[in-house]
Design a protein around this motif. Structure first.
Motif, PDB file in Angstrom:
ATOM      1  N   ALA A  92      40.244 -29.261  21.090  1.00 53.90           N
ATOM      2  CA  ALA A  92      40.197 -30.194  22.206  1.00 53.90           C
ATOM      3  C   ALA A  92      40.069 -29.406  23.522  1.00 53.90           C
ATOM      4  CB  ALA A  92      41.443 -31.060  22.216  1.00 53.90           C
ATOM      5  N   PRO A  93      39.382 -29.990  24.530  1.00 49.91           N
ATOM      6  CA  PRO A  93      38.738 -31.315  24.532  1.00 49.91           C
ATOM      7  C   PRO A  93      37.441 -31.300  23.740  1.00 49.91           C
ATOM      8  CG  PRO A  93      38.335 -30.190  26.605  1.00 49.91           C
ATOM      9  CD  PRO A  93      39.282 -29.325  25.843  1.00 49.91           C
ATOM     10  N   THR A  94      37.112 -32.460  23.144  1.00 46.21           N
ATOM     11  CA  THR A  94      35.923 -32.541  22.315  1.00 46.21           C
ATOM     12  C   THR A  94      35.542 -33.995  22.074  1.00 46.21           C
ATOM     13  OG1 THR A  94      34.971 -31.839  20.191  1.00 46.21           O
ATOM     14  CG2 THR A  94      37.253 -32.558  20.161  1.00 46.21           C
ATOM     15  N   GLY A  95      34.308 -34.210  21.665  1.00 43.28           N
ATOM     16  CA  GLY A  95      33.903 -35.498  21.138  1.00 43.28           C
ATOM     17  C   GLY A  95      34.303 -35.601  19.682  1.00 43.28           C
ATOM     18  N   LEU A  96      34.175 -36.791  19.120  1.00 40.91           N
ATOM     19  CA  LEU A  96      34.535 -37.008  17.720  1.00 40.91           C
ATOM     20  C   LEU A  96      33.345 -37.567  16.955  1.00 40.91           C
ATOM     21  CD1 LEU A  96      38.135 -38.551  17.920  1.00 40.91           C
ATOM     22  CD2 LEU A  96      37.506 -36.211  17.301  1.00 40.91           C
ATOM     23  N   PHE A 127      24.153 -36.149   8.415  1.00 47.54           N
ATOM     24  CA  PHE A 127      25.486 -36.147   7.811  1.00 47.54           C
ATOM     25  C   PHE A 127      26.471 -35.322   8.622  1.00 47.54           C
ATOM     26  CE2 PHE A 127      24.472 -31.958   6.201  1.00 47.54           C
ATOM     27  CZ  PHE A 127      25.697 -31.359   5.961  1.00 47.54           C
ATOM     28  N   TYR A 128      25.961 -34.427   9.494  1.00 44.78           N
ATOM     29  CA  TYR A 128      26.895 -33.603  10.252  1.00 44.78           C
ATOM     30  C   TYR A 128      26.305 -33.197  11.591  1.00 44.78           C
ATOM     31  CZ  TYR A 128      30.563 -30.276  11.346  1.00 44.78           C
ATOM     32  OH  TYR A 128      31.611 -29.637  11.946  1.00 44.78           O
ATOM     33  N   HIS A 129      26.825 -33.837  12.645  1.00 47.21           N
ATOM     34  CA  HIS A 129      26.547 -33.405  14.014  1.00 47.21           C
ATOM     35  C   HIS A 129      27.774 -33.735  14.845  1.00 47.21           C
ATOM     36  CE1 HIS A 129      24.517 -32.404  17.705  1.00 47.21           C
ATOM     37  NE2 HIS A 129      24.918 -33.555  18.217  1.00 47.21           N
ATOM     38  N   PRO A 130      28.557 -32.732  15.242  1.00 45.27           N
ATOM     39  CA  PRO A 130      29.791 -33.001  15.991  1.00 45.27           C
ATOM     40  C   PRO A 130      29.527 -33.806  17.262  1.00 45.27           C
ATOM     41  CG  PRO A 130      29.736 -30.724  15.241  1.00 45.27           C
ATOM     42  CD  PRO A 130      28.381 -31.293  14.961  1.00 45.27           C
ATOM     43  N   GLY A 131      30.396 -34.794  17.503  1.00 44.65           N
ATOM     44  CA  GLY A 131      30.254 -35.643  18.671  1.00 44.65           C
ATOM     45  C   GLY A 131      29.383 -36.857  18.441  1.00 44.65           C
ATOM     46  N   SER A 132      29.321 -37.340  17.191  1.00 41.70           N
ATOM     47  CA  SER A 132      28.415 -38.444  16.856  1.00 41.70           C
ATOM     48  C   SER A 132      28.923 -39.818  17.279  1.00 41.70           C
ATOM     49  CB  SER A 132      28.118 -38.449  15.350  1.00 41.70           C
ATOM     50  OG  SER A 132      27.264 -37.373  15.011  1.00 41.70           O
ATOM     51  N   TYR A 133      30.170 -39.909  17.758  1.00 44.34           N
ATOM     52  CA  TYR A 133      30.633 -41.177  18.326  1.00 44.34           C
ATOM     53  C   TYR A 133      30.110 -41.286  19.763  1.00 44.34           C
ATOM     54  CZ  TYR A 133      34.377 -41.447  14.679  1.00 44.34           C
ATOM     55  OH  TYR A 133      35.095 -41.500  13.521  1.00 44.34           O
ATOM     56  N   ALA A 134      28.816 -41.404  19.925  1.00 48.97           N
ATOM     57  CA  ALA A 134      28.193 -41.422  21.249  1.00 48.97           C
ATOM     58  C   ALA A 134      26.956 -42.302  21.224  1.00 48.97           C
ATOM     59  CB  ALA A 134      27.822 -40.005  21.684  1.00 48.97           C
ATOM     60  N   GLU A 135      26.654 -42.920  22.366  1.00 55.37           N
ATOM     61  CA  GLU A 135      25.507 -43.825  22.441  1.00 55.37           C
ATOM     62  C   GLU A 135      24.179 -43.086  22.337  1.00 55.37           C
ATOM     63  OE1 GLU A 135      27.068 -47.500  25.202  1.00 55.37           O
ATOM     64  OE2 GLU A 135      26.632 -45.580  26.213  1.00 55.37           O
ATOM     65  N   GLY A 155      22.329 -45.863  16.173  1.00 54.22           N
ATOM     66  CA  GLY A 155      22.287 -47.172  15.539  1.00 54.22           C
ATOM     67  C   GLY A 155      23.612 -47.539  14.907  1.00 54.22           C
ATOM     68  N   ALA A 156      24.250 -46.567  14.270  1.00 48.82           N
ATOM     69  CA  ALA A 156      25.572 -46.745  13.669  1.00 48.82           C
ATOM     70  C   ALA A 156      26.138 -45.368  13.372  1.00 48.82           C
ATOM     71  CB  ALA A 156      25.496 -47.575  12.392  1.00 48.82           C
ATOM     72  N   ALA A 157      27.438 -45.227  13.555  1.00 49.65           N
ATOM     73  CA  ALA A 157      28.132 -43.983  13.224  1.00 49.65           C
ATOM     74  C   ALA A 157      29.109 -44.249  12.094  1.00 49.65           C
ATOM     75  CB  ALA A 157      28.876 -43.431  14.443  1.00 49.65           C
ATOM     76  N   GLY A 158      29.203 -43.325  11.149  1.00 53.69           N
ATOM     77  CA  GLY A 158      30.157 -43.445  10.062  1.00 53.69           C
ATOM     78  C   GLY A 158      31.508 -42.882  10.454  1.00 53.69           C
ATOM     79  N   PRO A 217      19.827 -31.250  16.627  1.00 48.82           N
ATOM     80  CA  PRO A 217      18.794 -30.372  16.073  1.00 48.82           C
ATOM     81  C   PRO A 217      17.927 -31.124  15.068  1.00 48.82           C
ATOM     82  CG  PRO A 217      20.906 -29.243  16.131  1.00 48.82           C
ATOM     83  CD  PRO A 217      21.181 -30.670  16.492  1.00 48.82           C
ATOM     84  N   ALA A 218      16.634 -30.998  15.207  1.00 43.63           N
ATOM     85  CA  ALA A 218      15.724 -31.718  14.320  1.00 43.63           C
ATOM     86  C   ALA A 218      15.934 -31.329  12.863  1.00 43.63           C
ATOM     87  CB  ALA A 218      14.276 -31.453  14.742  1.00 43.63           C
ATOM     88  N   THR A 219      16.390 -30.102  12.632  1.00 41.42           N
ATOM     89  CA  THR A 219      16.607 -29.651  11.257  1.00 41.42           C
ATOM     90  C   THR A 219      17.766 -30.369  10.584  1.00 41.42           C
ATOM     91  OG1 THR A 219      17.956 -27.834  12.130  1.00 41.42           O
ATOM     92  CG2 THR A 219      15.629 -27.360  11.646  1.00 41.42           C
ATOM     93  N   ALA A 220      18.620 -31.044  11.373  1.00 40.56           N
ATOM     94  CA  ALA A 220      19.754 -31.781  10.810  1.00 40.56           C
ATOM     95  C   ALA A 220      19.419 -33.231  10.498  1.00 40.56           C
ATOM     96  CB  ALA A 220      20.932 -31.731  11.781  1.00 40.56           C
TER      97      ALA A 220
END
Length: 320
Positions: free
Chosen positions: A56-60, A87-95, A35-38, A100-103
């Motif tokens: 790198a290479p990696t998502g942001l 608040f923390y999941h690497p690669g969150s600039y993604a559609e 919905g939105a990424a910070g 993990p449900a715990t996050a």
């Protein structure tokens, strides 16, 4: 689906809008439509120089909110259609993300989507700073660096909600009004060192109880000299440089700490409890995040340029 990806570390120009395979949720994961990424300075550091876990290479991106569209096996406390935030999941600039449900935490019905995205990383950080790092109480004086930024504005509001007094630092005179609107009692324009004397004057020569310092090596020593005896220097600017000094150089028997939000929410129970505290402050109107800019997810490089320019205020969001 598309995501922001880098093949090498560097400036904003290394960020590409790339087509990637749609993820599928593994056991214990939820599939989430963004919905939105910070946007956080952490992201700038991960892009420019990397960090442990950010080769790198990696998502942001790490932070955001979205909508659950599917569940992997063994997920019991979420449902398809839930609004969730993290608040923390690497690669969150993604559609689309498999997280993990715990996050994930559910977003209360009366908290808007953009507010939820804007409050997670920086809201939990500010909550950590004002509780476990230094429990701000009535009459305490705090110095807040970057008081017109995302963390600074939330931190100022939380300090005021706990009865404290805020001396805010801003890099440009035009940002002073934004810090004052958030509740700062005094605002000093300073982009580096040399503010300690003014802080001492505003505290009748005693110094502040706590300094929240995200300014890096340029402000490190002045922050310490702004503190009273046994004051707390909360340093949270590792991507801005990590100073070194002999421990005997610490003035006034001050306490030096490097608070990280992961220590505030080390497990699922703490994450749910602390996030509920932050959401409750939003629901009660004691904390109002300021959205300083909205960008298309595909235009994340422009958001990074604007953030690094120091001309922005509040929280920057990426919208799919």
């Amino acid at each position: 689906m598309h995501a922001i990806h880098i093949e090498r570390h560097g400036g904003p120009e290394v960020m590409t809008w790339s087509e990637r395979p749609d993820p599928t949720p593994a056991p214990g994961q939820a599939l989430v439509r963004l919905g939105a990424a910070g946007v956080n300075f952490m992201d700038v550091g991960a892009r420019s120089v990397g960090a442990p876990g950010w080769s790198a290479p990696t998502g942001l991106g790490v932070e955001g909110m979205g909508y659950v569209t599917a569940l992997g096996d063994d997920v019991e406390d979420l449902s398809v259609g839930d609004r969730v935030a993290w608040f923390y999941h690497p690669g969150s600039y993604a559609e689309i993300l498999a997280i993990p449900a715990t996050a994930l935490v559910r977003v209360p019905d009366d908290v808007p989507d953009e507010t939820a995205a804007a409050i997670m990383m920086q809201g939990l950080t500010a909550n950590h700073f004002t509780t476990e790092t230094y429990a701000v109480g009535p009459g305490d004086t705090a110095v807040v660096h970057a008081a017109a930024g995302g963390v600074g504005l939330l931190l100022t509001q939380m300090i005021k909600a706990r009865g404290g007094r805020v001396i805010g630092l801003v890099s440009r005179a035009e940002k002073a009004a934004t810090a004052e609107e958030a509740g700062a009692d005094h605002v000093l324009v300073s982009s580096g060192a040399g503010f300690e004397q003014r802080v001492k004057e505003l505290t009748s020569g005693e110094g502040a109880h706590v300094v929240y310092d995200g300014g890096g090596t340029a402000t490190f020593r002045s922050s310490q000299l702004s503190l009273r005896r046994h004051g707390v220097h909360a340093y949270y600017g590792p991507f801005m440089g990590v100073p070194s000094l002999p421990v005997t150089d610490l003035p006034n028997s001050i306490l030096l700490t490097y608070p990280t939000v992961q220590d505030h929410v080390p497990d699922r129970e703490a994450l749910v409890t602390r996030t509920a505290e932050v959401f409750r402050m939003v629901q009660e109107g004691r904390v109002v995040p300021r959205i300083g800019g909205r960008y298309a997810l595909s235009d994340a490089a422009r958001a990074h340029r604007d953030l690094e320019s120091r001309r922005t205020t509040g929280k920057l969001l990426l919208l799919p």
